[in-house]
Design a protein around this motif. Structure first.
Motif, PDB file in Angstrom:
ATOM      1  N   THR A 141       0.839  -1.210   0.000  1.00 19.93           N
ATOM      2  CA  THR A 141       0.000   0.000   0.000  1.00 19.93           C
ATOM      3  C   THR A 141       0.872   1.258   0.000  1.00 19.93           C
ATOM      4  O   THR A 141       0.531   2.267  -0.633  1.00 19.93           O
ATOM      5  CB  THR A 141      -0.940   0.014   1.215  1.00 19.93           C
ATOM      6  N   GLU A 142       2.010   1.189   0.688  1.00 16.22           N
ATOM      7  CA  GLU A 142       2.924   2.343   0.665  1.00 16.22           C
ATOM      8  C   GLU A 142       3.512   2.530  -0.734  1.00 16.22           C
ATOM      9  O   GLU A 142       3.620   3.660  -1.221  1.00 16.22           O
ATOM     10  CB  GLU A 142       4.048   2.139   1.698  1.00 16.22           C
ATOM     11  N   ARG A 143       3.830   1.413  -1.373  1.00 15.73           N
ATOM     12  CA  ARG A 143       4.381   1.513  -2.745  1.00 15.73           C
ATOM     13  C   ARG A 143       3.336   2.080  -3.697  1.00 15.73           C
ATOM     14  O   ARG A 143       3.644   2.844  -4.594  1.00 15.73           O
ATOM     15  CB  ARG A 143       4.862   0.138  -3.229  1.00 15.73           C
ATOM     16  N   GLU A 144       2.075   1.711  -3.474  1.00 15.00           N
ATOM     17  CA  GLU A 144       1.023   2.248  -4.341  1.00 15.00           C
ATOM     18  C   GLU A 144       0.900   3.761  -4.158  1.00 15.00           C
ATOM     19  O   GLU A 144       0.838   4.509  -5.135  1.00 15.00           O
ATOM     20  CB  GLU A 144      -0.331   1.568  -4.047  1.00 15.00           C
ATOM     21  N   ARG A 145       0.889   4.224  -2.901  1.00 14.27           N
ATOM     22  CA  ARG A 145       0.759   5.673  -2.675  1.00 14.27           C
ATOM     23  C   ARG A 145       1.966   6.414  -3.251  1.00 14.27           C
ATOM     24  O   ARG A 145       1.832   7.477  -3.852  1.00 14.27           O
ATOM     25  CB  ARG A 145       0.602   5.954  -1.173  1.00 14.27           C
ATOM     26  N   LEU A 146       3.157   5.824  -3.072  1.00 10.21           N
ATOM     27  CA  LEU A 146       4.378   6.430  -3.615  1.00 10.21           C
ATOM     28  C   LEU A 146       4.281   6.539  -5.148  1.00 10.21           C
ATOM     29  O   LEU A 146       4.577   7.579  -5.745  1.00 10.21           O
ATOM     30  CB  LEU A 146       5.581   5.550  -3.228  1.00 10.21           C
ATOM     31  N   THR A 147       3.841   5.455  -5.768  1.00 12.16           N
ATOM     32  CA  THR A 147       3.770   5.415  -7.233  1.00 12.16           C
ATOM     33  C   THR A 147       2.760   6.428  -7.761  1.00 12.16           C
ATOM     34  O   THR A 147       3.025   7.153  -8.723  1.00 12.16           O
ATOM     35  CB  THR A 147       3.364   3.997  -7.686  1.00 12.16           C
ATOM     36  N   ARG A 148       1.597   6.484  -7.122  1.00 15.14           N
ATOM     37  CA  ARG A 148       0.553   7.397  -7.612  1.00 15.14           C
ATOM     38  C   ARG A 148       0.975   8.863  -7.439  1.00 15.14           C
ATOM     39  O   ARG A 148       0.757   9.687  -8.331  1.00 15.14           O
ATOM     40  CB  ARG A 148      -0.775   7.112  -6.888  1.00 15.14           C
ATOM     41  N   ARG A 149       1.624   9.166  -6.299  1.00 19.22           N
ATOM     42  CA  ARG A 149       2.035  10.555  -6.101  1.00 19.22           C
ATOM     43  C   ARG A 149       3.188  10.921  -7.054  1.00 19.22           C
ATOM     44  O   ARG A 149       3.230  12.016  -7.628  1.00 19.22           O
ATOM     45  CB  ARG A 149       2.446  10.769  -4.635  1.00 19.22           C
ATOM     46  N   PHE A 150       4.106   9.975  -7.239  1.00 17.33           N
ATOM     47  CA  PHE A 150       5.220  10.216  -8.176  1.00 17.33           C
ATOM     48  C   PHE A 150       4.664  10.457  -9.585  1.00 17.33           C
ATOM     49  O   PHE A 150       5.066  11.397 -10.281  1.00 17.33           O
ATOM     50  CB  PHE A 150       6.178   9.008  -8.158  1.00 17.33           C
ATOM     51  N   THR A 151       3.703   9.627 -10.002  1.00 15.25           N
ATOM     52  CA  THR A 151       3.101   9.790 -11.333  1.00 15.25           C
ATOM     53  C   THR A 151       2.462  11.172 -11.462  1.00 15.25           C
ATOM     54  O   THR A 151       2.613  11.857 -12.484  1.00 15.25           O
ATOM     55  CB  THR A 151       2.042   8.700 -11.581  1.00 15.25           C
ATOM     56  N   SER A 152       1.753  11.595 -10.406  1.00 17.16           N
ATOM     57  CA  SER A 152       1.116  12.926 -10.445  1.00 17.16           C
ATOM     58  C   SER A 152       2.165  14.014 -10.624  1.00 17.16           C
ATOM     59  O   SER A 152       1.971  14.966 -11.381  1.00 17.16           O
ATOM     60  CB  SER A 152       0.361  13.203  -9.143  1.00 17.16           C
ATOM     61  N   MET A 188      -0.541   3.805 -14.921  1.00 17.48           N
ATOM     62  CA  MET A 188      -1.517   3.942 -16.013  1.00 17.48           C
ATOM     63  C   MET A 188      -2.845   4.464 -15.454  1.00 17.48           C
ATOM     64  O   MET A 188      -3.477   5.355 -16.021  1.00 17.48           O
ATOM     65  CB  MET A 188      -1.696   2.577 -16.689  1.00 17.48           C
ATOM     66  N   ASP A 189      -3.254   3.919 -14.306  1.00 21.97           N
ATOM     67  CA  ASP A 189      -4.530   4.340 -13.726  1.00 21.97           C
ATOM     68  C   ASP A 189      -4.474   5.798 -13.273  1.00 21.97           C
ATOM     69  O   ASP A 189      -5.405   6.568 -13.518  1.00 21.97           O
ATOM     70  CB  ASP A 189      -4.877   3.435 -12.537  1.00 21.97           C
ATOM     71  N   THR A 190      -3.371   6.186 -12.636  1.00 23.32           N
ATOM     72  CA  THR A 190      -3.250   7.571 -12.140  1.00 23.32           C
ATOM     73  C   THR A 190      -3.311   8.551 -13.309  1.00 23.32           C
ATOM     74  O   THR A 190      -4.040   9.552 -13.264  1.00 23.32           O
ATOM     75  CB  THR A 190      -1.924   7.735 -11.355  1.00 23.32           C
ATOM     76  N   TYR A 191      -2.589   8.258 -14.375  1.00 22.26           N
ATOM     77  CA  TYR A 191      -2.596   9.130 -15.552  1.00 22.26           C
ATOM     78  C   TYR A 191      -4.005   9.182 -16.160  1.00 22.26           C
ATOM     79  O   TYR A 191      -4.535  10.250 -16.490  1.00 22.26           O
ATOM     80  CB  TYR A 191      -1.578   8.632 -16.586  1.00 22.26           C
ATOM     81  N   SER A 192      -4.624   7.998 -16.291  1.00 20.00           N
ATOM     82  CA  SER A 192      -5.948   7.912 -16.921  1.00 20.00           C
ATOM     83  C   SER A 192      -6.992   8.694 -16.113  1.00 20.00           C
ATOM     84  O   SER A 192      -7.881   9.337 -16.678  1.00 20.00           O
ATOM     85  CB  SER A 192      -6.373   6.443 -17.043  1.00 20.00           C
TER      86      SER A 192
END
Ligand code: NAD
Length: 428
Positions: free
Chosen positions: A131-142, A170-174
């Motif tokens: 879950t931490e990796r997911e939050r990191l990935t989504r914020r980094f993508t943003s 992909m989901d964050t961008y979409s």
């Protein structure tokens, strides 16, 4: 080395990193043979664009972690930039710049319509929960949104990032643009627009280059003794493919150490052990070996598929392989390269040897844009043809001009990019 010293002061100090100096040292060495204009060469020494961000992440404990992240785009001369995202404690801006430059050469060498990029987050991925990796990935993508896009810059997996990471990107961008955009990243799971054979592509490409290379050196892969450093996405597939093609793989390793069996490893048993134990250490069908010891084992082919800077001036004298295949990016330092050459050890260079990954990433992007997908056989054939064609061109230039394979690969790539840059001209 002299050129490296001369130019050190001319480049941005924020890029100061041993890997960047390796990339620049290789570039300067190749320039002597490339015959490209001085202006064009000067442009290609710098990354076009670099973004540095701070990524705040709410950790499962409730406390906050803030991680530095980077994305570097080296050259968009041939098309949108392309390159992986890594999560690692050693990520720096300079490291990303070196890896971005190598991506430019790799894409040009395979004649893919891309330039090079690379990015990463400085963190210890093994201490982060899913879950931490997911939050990191989504914020980094943003944070990357202003500079990435299917026609601008297309990320992919690298060290410690995987299909799941790409699905989150992909989901964050979409979500930002309001519709599904699978072509924003490659290396995705099949169900969100991934490509058949992408997970295996880099390892298959490594073994295709090894097979072609040893054939040109006058021996066969079948029966050859192989050692693989790094049993991750690239190394594990390479080890399996080598064994499937009749080679005897006697040792593999991960960051915790390696396992060695001179009779050849039983991969079915090893993989069962690895999924139970979350690592390969302690596997009963082999003896333990350190990563340093593994690099010095007598073998025909040593595949370096872990990380950069593994064969150095300190240990290159003790490498006991006939061929070193660079599955990882930058695993051999400039000094080690010279020592291996003096000792007659053939190095299959990274920008050629590990280019299978970006080749199938390109296929994935093309399939996503067309919304038309190809089967694994078609992809395997196309990949094999691309890799063989690149090996043939590099080998021919090396023979014609008396160059090492690394230099021949770099010269080929630099000429491709330089020609396009000359024709496009310097804007405005
Ligand atoms: P990965 O994280 O899946 O695997 C890396 C492996 O190396 C793991 O087994 C890890 O434990 C081991 N390792 C890491 N640091 C090590 C060290 N210091 N000593 C020994 N072992 C170590 O990563 P990957 O995607 O397989 O990437 C490996 C290398 O290949 C990197 O240099 C990467 O840039 C390069 N590469 C990857 C791809 C790709 O498609 N994944 C494509 C081209 C190049």
């Amino acid at each position: 080395m002299v050129l490296q010293e001369t130019h050190r002061g001319d480049l941005p100090p924020e890029l100061d990193d041993p890997l960047f100096w390796t990339a620049i040292g290789q570039f300067d060495g190749a320039l002597e043979h490339a015959g490209v204009g001085a202006d064009v060469a000067e442009v290609l020494r710098y990354p076009e664009r670099a973004l540095s961000v701070a990524i705040p992440v709410r950790l499962d404990s409730g406390s906050l972690g803030v991680y530095p992240g980077y994305r570097v785009q080296h050259s968009s001369v041939l098309g949108p930039t392309k390159g992986g995202i890594r999560y690692d404690v050693a990520v720096t801006l300079g490291e990303c710049a070196a890896l971005a430059m190598w991506m430019t050469w790799k894409c040009a060498l395979l004649r893919l319509p891309y330039g090079g990029a690379k990015g990463g987050v400085r963190c210890n991925p093994r201490t982060l929960s899913a879950t931490e990796r997911e939050r990191l990935t989504r914020r980094f993508t943003s944070e990357l949104l202003p500079i990435i896009g299917p026609q601008k810059d297309i990320p992919a997996p690298d060290m410690a990032t995987d299909e799941q990471t790409m699905a989150w990107m992909m989901d964050t961008y979409s979500m930002q643009v309001g519709y599904a955009v699978p072509e924003i990243v490659t290396g995705k799971p099949l169900s969100v627009g991934g490509s058949a054979l992408r997970p295996e592509a880099t390892g298959i490409g490594v073994v295709t280059v090894v097979e072609e290379g040893v054939r040109r050196l006058g021996w066969a892969l079948r029966g050859s003794v192989c050692v693989v450093q790094g049993y991750g996405k690239v190394g594990a597939v390479a080890a399996h493919e080598l064994a499937a093609r009749g080679a005897r793989v006697v040792a593999v390793s991960d960051i915790a150490g390696g396992v060695y069996n001179p009779e050849g490893l039983d991969f079915q048993a090893l993989d069962a052990w690895r999924s139970e134990q979350d690592g390969i250490a302690g596997f009963a069908g082999a003896q333990d070996v350190t990563n340093a010891g593994l690099l010095e084992l007598p073998c025909d082919v040593l595949v370096l598929a872990a990380t950069e800077g593994q064969v150095t001036g300190d240990n290159a004298h003790r490498v006991a392989a006939r061929v070193v295949a660079e599955g990882a990016n930058g695993p051999t330092t400039l000094e080690a390269d010279e020592i291996l050459a003096e000792r007659g050890i053939v190095v299959l260079p990274d920008i050629l040897t590990n280019a299978g990954g970006v080749a199938v990433s390109y296929f994935e992007w093309v399939q996503d844009i067309q919304r038309l997908f190809w089967g694994p056989d078609e992809i395997r054939t196309r990949l094999r043809d691309l890799m063989r064609d690149a090996v043939a061109r590099v080998w021919a230039l090396a023979d014609e001009e008396g160059l090492s394979l690394r230099r021949a690969a770099l010269v080929t790539s630099i000429r491709e990019v330089a020609e396009a840059l000359e024709l496009r001209g310097i804007y405005p």
